[in-house]
Design a protein around this motif. Structure first.
Motif, short mmCIF file in Angstrom:
data_model
loop_
_atom_site.label_atom_id
_atom_site.label_comp_id
_atom_site.label_asym_id
_atom_site.label_seq_id
_atom_site.Cartn_x
_atom_site.Cartn_y
_atom_site.Cartn_z
N HIS A 22 0.92 -1.30 -0.05
CA HIS A 22 -0.02 -0.06 -0.12
C HIS A 22 0.80 1.19 0.03
O HIS A 22 0.75 2.17 0.81
CB HIS A 22 -0.94 0.02 1.21
N LEU A 23 1.85 1.23 -0.98
CA LEU A 23 2.67 2.41 -1.22
C LEU A 23 2.17 3.71 -1.90
O LEU A 23 1.66 3.44 -3.18
CB LEU A 23 4.11 2.11 -1.70
N PRO A 24 1.75 5.05 -1.32
CA PRO A 24 1.46 5.84 -1.96
C PRO A 24 2.53 6.47 -2.79
O PRO A 24 3.83 6.32 -2.57
CB PRO A 24 1.18 7.04 -0.82
N PRO A 25 2.11 7.34 -3.80
CA PRO A 25 0.52 7.80 -4.27
C PRO A 25 -0.08 6.64 -5.03
O PRO A 25 -1.16 7.01 -5.36
CB PRO A 25 0.91 9.15 -4.91
N LYS A 26 0.54 5.90 -5.61
CA LYS A 26 -0.22 4.65 -6.33
C LYS A 26 -1.32 4.14 -5.71
O LYS A 26 -2.20 3.78 -6.20
CB LYS A 26 0.87 3.79 -7.11
N ASN A 27 -1.18 3.68 -4.40
CA ASN A 27 -2.02 2.67 -3.65
C ASN A 27 -2.41 3.74 -2.49
O ASN A 27 -1.65 4.67 -1.99
CB ASN A 27 -1.31 1.62 -3.14
N LEU A 28 -3.52 3.45 -1.84
CA LEU A 28 -4.14 3.96 -0.67
C LEU A 28 -4.01 3.00 0.43
O LEU A 28 -3.85 1.92 0.32
CB LEU A 28 -5.46 4.24 -0.90
N PHE A 29 -3.66 3.68 1.47
CA PHE A 29 -3.55 2.74 2.82
C PHE A 29 -4.78 3.33 3.93
O PHE A 29 -5.15 4.44 3.57
CB PHE A 29 -2.32 2.74 3.40
N HIS A 30 -5.11 2.75 4.64
CA HIS A 30 -6.44 2.90 5.71
C HIS A 30 -6.12 2.71 7.00
O HIS A 30 -5.23 1.89 7.45
CB HIS A 30 -7.62 2.28 5.03
N TRP A 31 -7.02 3.19 7.94
CA TRP A 31 -6.79 2.66 9.36
C TRP A 31 -6.99 1.28 9.58
O TRP A 31 -7.99 0.63 8.99
CB TRP A 31 -7.63 3.58 10.16
N VAL A 32 -6.32 0.72 10.22
CA VAL A 32 -6.56 -0.78 10.83
C VAL A 32 -6.49 -0.89 12.37
O VAL A 32 -6.55 -2.16 12.78
CB VAL A 32 -5.53 -1.50 10.17
N GLY A 33 -6.66 0.17 13.12
CA GLY A 33 -6.71 -0.01 14.54
C GLY A 33 -5.34 -0.77 15.21
O GLY A 33 -4.24 -0.16 14.77
N PHE A 34 -5.63 -1.46 15.87
CA PHE A 34 -4.52 -2.25 16.72
C PHE A 34 -3.97 -3.53 16.10
O PHE A 34 -3.27 -4.64 16.59
CB PHE A 34 -4.87 -2.64 18.19
N ALA A 35 -4.55 -3.77 14.64
CA ALA A 35 -4.19 -5.04 13.89
C ALA A 35 -2.46 -5.25 13.81
O ALA A 35 -2.06 -6.28 13.75
CB ALA A 35 -4.66 -5.00 12.46
N ASN A 36 -1.63 -3.99 13.61
CA ASN A 36 -0.18 -4.06 13.54
C ASN A 36 0.32 -4.76 14.64
O ASN A 36 1.17 -5.53 14.87
CB ASN A 36 0.20 -2.87 13.02
N PHE A 37 -0.07 -4.11 15.93
CA PHE A 37 0.28 -4.54 17.30
C PHE A 37 0.04 -6.14 17.54
O PHE A 37 0.95 -6.69 17.90
CB PHE A 37 -0.31 -3.65 18.24
#
Length: 451
Positions: free
Chosen positions: A187-202
């Motif tokens: 999800h690397l900008p500017p080609k792709n969008l990223f969004h909120w995922v909360g505590f999923a990464n933790f």
């Protein structure tokens, strides 16, 4: 007339609105009105201009920045067919990275405006208080003189504070926010969008797929920090005791020799050590020429030997620093205690254990804590000596000797997993802060600080 409140000794803003006249009440809607209608025109116009500028920014950019902060973009970049040209043209989309940055900046600006709004109300309260007391209102010249005299600290701190907000607080909040998004190599900008995922990464780092890398790297980071700190501390004290022992000649020469190792830039020493301990480096070549080994010793390519090597090299880099500090403490120790102990028949080890070492530890405890935290974040020794190698196929973008901080570097520069790197950065901060507070508040230096 009673003007004092129980909390601040002054009218609260609610009481001010009830008791104030029309200009005071208007200041709650239009900033600076109380100043303008009471003769402080320039000061009042400054408040009003800041409010107008803020409202204009809020209408033009602010609301959009705040609304896009919720989604971090909805329109991805792509290619669309242009019927008039008959070819596909690139269609611009939202940049999630900039939307996140602008959204955080918008929140900071809103908080700054709230602060200015409170300053405006305080100015109105001061006008009300002075008028009730029958005192003259300060002129613009008097306010400027106040900023250059009794309130000079405000003048000095204003520009650095803005710099801290722009170049420290904003980037820090931005990097923390990334930990709660899907900003990775997919999800690397500017080609792709990223969004909120909360505590999923933790959750992914603690209990998910990344846990198999995180916990081994965390364990090695703590083992490294303890051993690197302990070895440089104890051997630095031992070296200082040997140099300052009675009967040792050329004390200044010995100190100078070890200070020279500090004068050489650390990265030069580390790169030199990396070449010395290389598989085809001088150390292995010399041992083979002497017939002591048949095959090169894998100082930097075997997991266990590489860890031992980095600890050994760190001793070379860190012992002189502890030696200098310990020397300053030893030379200022009260000699009467040592002489009394010698008269009582204490040997050198007993004197060191009961007199010398406790006083060295008392003075160096804060420095020792700082060294431990510094070793947790010791990027140079690991990166320049081994680069985190040897590789481990079971790890995600990490090697056997990688610390959390070098792993964080690889996650950003090599793997482009910025969300995971941000999580690791937060964990490093929490780990360092908790240990620092816990260790320092229980040290003798802190407990006897008042004395």
């Amino acid at each position: 007339m009673k003007l004092k409140s129980k909390s601040e000794g002054q009218l609260t803003f609610r009481e001010l609105f009830k008791k104030g006249d029309t200009p005071i009440k208007l200041s709650y809607i239009f900033m600076g009105t109380a100043n303008i209608l009471n003769g402080q025109i320039i000061k009042g116009l400054a408040f009003l201009a800041l409010q107008i500028g803020f409202v204009a920014w809020l209408v033009v950019n602010g609301f959009h920045a705040l609304s896009m902060l919720q989604s971090l973009g909805t329109k991805a970049q792509g290619w669309v067919m242009d019927e008039s040209l008959g070819i596909e043209v690139q269609q611009p989309g939202d940049n999630s990275m900039l939307l996140l940055l602008f959204g955080i900046a918008a929140i900071i600006l809103i908080l700054l405006f709230i602060f200015l709004y409170i300053v405006n109300l305080r100015s109105a309260r001061k006008i009300f208080t002075l008028k009730q007391a029958g005192q003259a209102l300060p002129t613009l010249k008097e306010d400027l003189n106040s900023l250059l005299n009794e309130k000079f600290y405000i003048t000095l701190m204003s520009i650095p504070l803005l710099g801290v907000l722009a170049f420290t607080i904003l980037p820090l909040l931005y990097m923390i926010s990334i930990a709660f998004t899907s900003y990775d190599h997919n999800h690397l900008p500017p080609k792709n969008l990223f969004h909120w995922v909360g505590f999923a990464n933790f959750s992914n780092v603690i209990t998910g797929d990344i846990a198999g890398t995180f916990f081994p790297v965390l364990t090695w980071t703590l083992v490294w920090a303890v051993l690197a700190t302990a070895t440089t501390f104890f051997f630095g004290i031992l070296l200082a005791l040997l140099i300052n022992a009675k009967g040792v000649k050329g004390k200044k020469v010995w100190r100078t020799i070890f200070v020279i190792t500090m004068a050489v830039p650390q990265f030069v020493s580390l790169l030199l050590m990396a070449n010395l301990f290389n598989g085809s480096g001088p150390v292995n070549a010399m041992l083979q020429n002497w017939g002591l080994i048949d095959q090169p010793i894998p100082f930097l390519t075997d997991a266990l030997l590489a860890k031992v090597t980095v600890i050994f090299v760190n001793m070379w880099v860190g012992i002189p620093v502890t030696m200098l500090v310990a020397t300053g403490i030893i030379t200022n120790l009260p000699t009467d205690q040592i002489e009394a102990a010698e008269i009582d028949g204490a040997n050198k080890f007993q004197i060191f254990r009961n007199i010398t070492f406790p006083q060295i530890l008392f003075v160096m405890a804060p420095s020792l804590i700082q060294q431990f935290i510094g070793n947790i974040n010791n990027f140079n020794v690991i990166f320049l000596l081994t680069g985190g190698q040897p590789a481990n196929s079971n790890f995600h973008s990490a090697g056997e000797t990688d610390l959390l901080v070098t792993w964080l570097y690889k996650l950003t520069v090599t793997a482009a997993d910025y969300n995971l790197a941000s999580v690791i950065g937060i964990i490093i901060f929490v780990l360092s802060a908790v240990f620092s507070l816990f260790a320092y508040t229980r040290s003798s230096s802190f407990k006897t600080e008042g004395a």
